[in-house]
Enzyme design. Structure first.
Site, PDB file in Angstrom:
ATOM      1  N   LYS A   1      -6.120  30.277  59.786  1.00 27.39           N
ATOM      2  CA  LYS A   1      -7.372  31.275  59.848  1.00 27.39           C
ATOM      3  C   LYS A   1      -7.474  31.732  58.528  1.00 27.39           C
ATOM      4  O   LYS A   1      -8.305  32.623  58.332  1.00 27.39           O
ATOM      5  CB  LYS A   1      -6.730  32.617  60.715  1.00 27.39           C
ATOM      6  CG  LYS A   1      -6.370  32.127  62.282  1.00 27.39           C
ATOM      7  CD  LYS A   1      -6.020  33.261  63.090  1.00 27.39           C
ATOM      8  CE  LYS A   1      -5.364  32.987  64.318  1.00 27.39           C
ATOM      9  NZ  LYS A   1      -4.902  34.022  65.085  1.00 27.39           N
TER      10      LYS A   1
ATOM     11  N   CYS B   1      -3.260  23.122  90.868  1.00 28.38           N
ATOM     12  CA  CYS B   1      -2.527  23.221  91.855  1.00 28.38           C
ATOM     13  C   CYS B   1      -2.912  24.217  92.915  1.00 28.38           C
ATOM     14  O   CYS B   1      -2.272  24.435  93.943  1.00 28.38           O
ATOM     15  CB  CYS B   1      -0.873  23.542  91.166  1.00 28.38           C
ATOM     16  SG  CYS B   1      -0.589  25.258  90.863  1.00 28.38           S
TER      17      CYS B   1
ATOM     18  N   PRO C   1     -11.291  35.062  65.637  1.00 24.49           N
ATOM     19  CA  PRO C   1     -11.610  33.858  65.637  1.00 24.49           C
ATOM     20  C   PRO C   1     -10.295  33.029  65.386  1.00 24.49           C
ATOM     21  O   PRO C   1      -9.311  33.674  64.657  1.00 24.49           O
ATOM     22  CB  PRO C   1     -12.267  33.780  64.270  1.00 24.49           C
ATOM     23  CG  PRO C   1     -12.828  35.092  63.707  1.00 24.49           C
ATOM     24  CD  PRO C   1     -11.848  35.903  64.516  1.00 24.49           C
ATOM     25  N   GLU C   2      -9.889  32.047  65.984  1.00 22.35           N
ATOM     26  CA  GLU C   2      -8.890  30.970  65.790  1.00 22.35           C
ATOM     27  C   GLU C   2      -9.081  29.824  64.844  1.00 22.35           C
ATOM     28  O   GLU C   2     -10.271  29.639  64.204  1.00 22.35           O
ATOM     29  CB  GLU C   2      -8.531  30.241  67.389  1.00 22.35           C
ATOM     30  CG  GLU C   2      -8.560  31.699  68.373  1.00 22.35           C
ATOM     31  CD  GLU C   2      -7.731  31.518  69.513  1.00 22.35           C
ATOM     32  OE1 GLU C   2      -6.826  30.476  69.798  1.00 22.35           O
ATOM     33  OE2 GLU C   2      -7.570  32.253  70.363  1.00 22.35           O
TER      34      GLU C   2
ATOM     35  N   CYS D   1      -0.210  29.876  84.808  1.00 22.43           N
ATOM     36  CA  CYS D   1      -0.163  29.379  86.320  1.00 22.43           C
ATOM     37  C   CYS D   1       1.181  29.374  86.773  1.00 22.43           C
ATOM     38  O   CYS D   1       1.844  28.625  86.303  1.00 22.43           O
ATOM     39  CB  CYS D   1      -0.898  28.114  86.551  1.00 22.43           C
ATOM     40  SG  CYS D   1      -0.503  27.529  88.110  1.00 22.43           S
TER      41      CYS D   1
ATOM     42  N   CYS E   1       2.321  25.531  88.176  1.00 20.38           N
ATOM     43  CA  CYS E   1       2.467  24.250  87.565  1.00 20.38           C
ATOM     44  C   CYS E   1       2.982  24.461  85.985  1.00 20.38           C
ATOM     45  O   CYS E   1       2.916  23.516  85.332  1.00 20.38           O
ATOM     46  CB  CYS E   1       1.191  23.442  87.640  1.00 20.38           C
ATOM     47  SG  CYS E   1      -0.296  24.034  87.091  1.00 20.38           S
TER      48      CYS E   1
ATOM     49  N   CYS F   1      -5.715  28.074  90.450  1.00 22.86           N
ATOM     50  CA  CYS F   1      -5.522  27.208  89.226  1.00 22.86           C
ATOM     51  C   CYS F   1      -6.280  25.831  89.659  1.00 22.86           C
ATOM     52  O   CYS F   1      -6.173  25.118  90.921  1.00 22.86           O
ATOM     53  CB  CYS F   1      -3.917  26.924  89.162  1.00 22.86           C
ATOM     54  SG  CYS F   1      -3.540  25.275  88.346  1.00 22.86           S
TER      55      CYS F   1
END
Ligand SMILES: [Zn+2]
Length: 265
Positions: free
Chosen positions: A55, A241, A2-3, A260, A263, A238
């Site tokens: 957290k 892009c 969990p964040e 990505c 970009c 992506c």
């Protein structure tokens, strides 16, 4: 894992269930707590506040006692109406706080401790935490200071996971925020300017705050069939892009980073 936004959302739900309510019972079914006498020590005390930093979650009782929890990979907080079936087996509960209407349950630990309120302020692990992007006021100067004190050869993606730099980022927010800010997570901290580093935080904050408010799955990309821009989208094009999203383990803990190459620079 969990964040921060998930933990803040749990704190909000736990607070709604416990604040201003009479606590009918506190139980610590896990054998680890057999001798700790929490039910006796917390007997008759009302919950003063429930809050989170990164957290870490704190249930603060009257009379200077605070429950501190960190769920790591395995733990979970549940808030249930009385009589509602728990979503994990009862033998996995470490703590149950019961009111007339709710049961607040902490499952599977692994960090659950009762400490004085003053210790929560001076505890070395807690004092080392960086600023929290979900807090109403995020101290940008403190964040930059901590980032600049960190190993400059470290990738910025890895540095964002270090809770001493910023408290609450996990793997999803790391990947998504770097994408949204167009920063390559592999770029060395030394090569990331202050404005670029703050750009990552500034793009993350409103999304994390919204997620903390709303709960549920993290959504960073708009509409339709996807939830995220790069997280768990390795090999797919992506949406900005068209380049193929890549993934690779990063840092000492080898946490998978998604980015990505088209970009993010
Ligand atoms: Zn792209």
């Amino acid at each position: 894992m969990p964040e921060g936004d998930t933990i803040h959302h749990a704190a909000k739900r736990i607070g709604a269930a416990l604040l201003g309510r009479e606590i009918e019972a506190i139980e610590t079914p896990h054998p680890r707590f057999e001798r700790d006498r929490w039910p006796e020590r917390l007997d008759g005390r009302a919950v003063r506040s429930v809050d989170a930093h990164g957290k870490h979650l704190f249930v603060r009782f009257e009379g200077d006692l605070t429950l501190h929890s960190h769920l790591r990979m395995t733990g979970k907080w549940g808030v249930y109406a009385r009589g509602e079936r728990w979503r994990r087996a009862p033998h996995r509960a470490w703590l149950v706080i019961r009111t007339a209407e709710h049961e607040v349950v902490e499952f599977d630990g692994p960090v659950l401790e009762l400490m004085t309120d003053s210790r929560t302020r001076f505890d070395r692990r807690l004092a080392a935490l960086g600023p929290d992007p979900i807090a109403d006021d995020f101290d940008e100067t403190a964040f930059l200071r901590r980032l600049r004190e960190d190993d400059p050869t470290r990738g910025i993606g890895d540095a964002l996971l270090d809770q001493r730099n910023v408290a609450g980022f996990g793997n999803i927010w790391k990947a998504e925020s770097c994408f949204l800010a167009r920063i390559d997570p592999w770029r060395r901290v030394a090569d990331v300017t202050d404005d670029e580093a703050l750009g990552i935080i500034r793009v993350a904050r409103p999304l994390m705050r919204e997620s903390a408010e709303r709960g549920g799955r993290i959504v960073t990309a708009p509409g339709g069939e996807w939830d995220t821009w790069v997280y768990e989208r390795s090999g797919r094009p992506c949406m900005r892009c068209g380049e193929r999203i890549r993934s690779r383990g990063q840092g000492d803990d080898n946490r998978t980073t998604y980015w990505c190459p088209g970009c993010q620079e």
